[in-house]
Design a protein around this motif. Sequence first.
Motif, PDB file in Angstrom:
ATOM      1  N   ARG A  41       0.856  -1.175   0.000  1.00 11.68           N
ATOM      2  CA  ARG A  41       0.000   0.000   0.000  1.00 11.68           C
ATOM      3  C   ARG A  41       0.895   1.228   0.000  1.00 11.68           C
ATOM      4  O   ARG A  41       2.069   1.139   0.358  1.00 11.68           O
ATOM      5  N   GLU A  42       0.351   2.361  -0.379  1.00 17.11           N
ATOM      6  CA  GLU A  42       1.133   3.587  -0.352  1.00 17.11           C
ATOM      7  C   GLU A  42       1.668   3.797   1.055  1.00 17.11           C
ATOM      8  O   GLU A  42       0.932   3.677   2.037  1.00 17.11           O
ATOM      9  N   SER A  44       3.945   1.778   2.381  1.00 14.51           N
ATOM     10  CA  SER A  44       4.570   0.520   2.820  1.00 14.51           C
ATOM     11  C   SER A  44       6.075   0.587   2.581  1.00 14.51           C
ATOM     12  O   SER A  44       6.550   1.337   1.732  1.00 14.51           O
ATOM     13  N   ALA A  55       1.443   2.486  -5.184  1.00 10.55           N
ATOM     14  CA  ALA A  55       1.233   1.042  -5.127  1.00 10.55           C
ATOM     15  C   ALA A  55       0.040   0.623  -5.973  1.00 10.55           C
ATOM     16  O   ALA A  55      -0.742   1.444  -6.429  1.00 10.55           O
ATOM     17  N   VAL A  58      -4.739  -1.886  -3.889  1.00  9.27           N
ATOM     18  CA  VAL A  58      -5.148  -2.997  -3.033  1.00  9.27           C
ATOM     19  C   VAL A  58      -6.512  -2.731  -2.406  1.00  9.27           C
ATOM     20  O   VAL A  58      -7.355  -3.621  -2.325  1.00  9.27           O
ATOM     21  N   GLU A  59      -6.753  -1.486  -1.972  1.00 12.65           N
ATOM     22  CA  GLU A  59      -8.039  -1.169  -1.359  1.00 12.65           C
ATOM     23  C   GLU A  59      -9.179  -1.395  -2.344  1.00 12.65           C
ATOM     24  O   GLU A  59     -10.243  -1.900  -1.970  1.00 12.65           O
TER      25      GLU A  59
END
Length: 70
Positions: A41-42, A44, A55, A58-59
């Motif tokens: 994720r942004e 990470s 990233a 994912v959400e």
Amino acid sequence: MAAKELRFNEEARRGLEAGVDKLADAVGLDPVEIRARNGFREGSTAPTGQIIDSAAPVEELERRLRERAT
């Protein structure tokens, strides 16, 4: 990228993906769920120490998975 390097990268990727599928099966999770839980994720931090500033979404993937489950 040379054809030989590309072929190696594809073979390595297939092996990695097969391993994730086996891991998901061993712990009783859907293979997509295990990928979503472990996606960058942004913000990470990668194993190399790099901070991820852009990233994969994912959400969005998680939201769509929840919608499919209902």
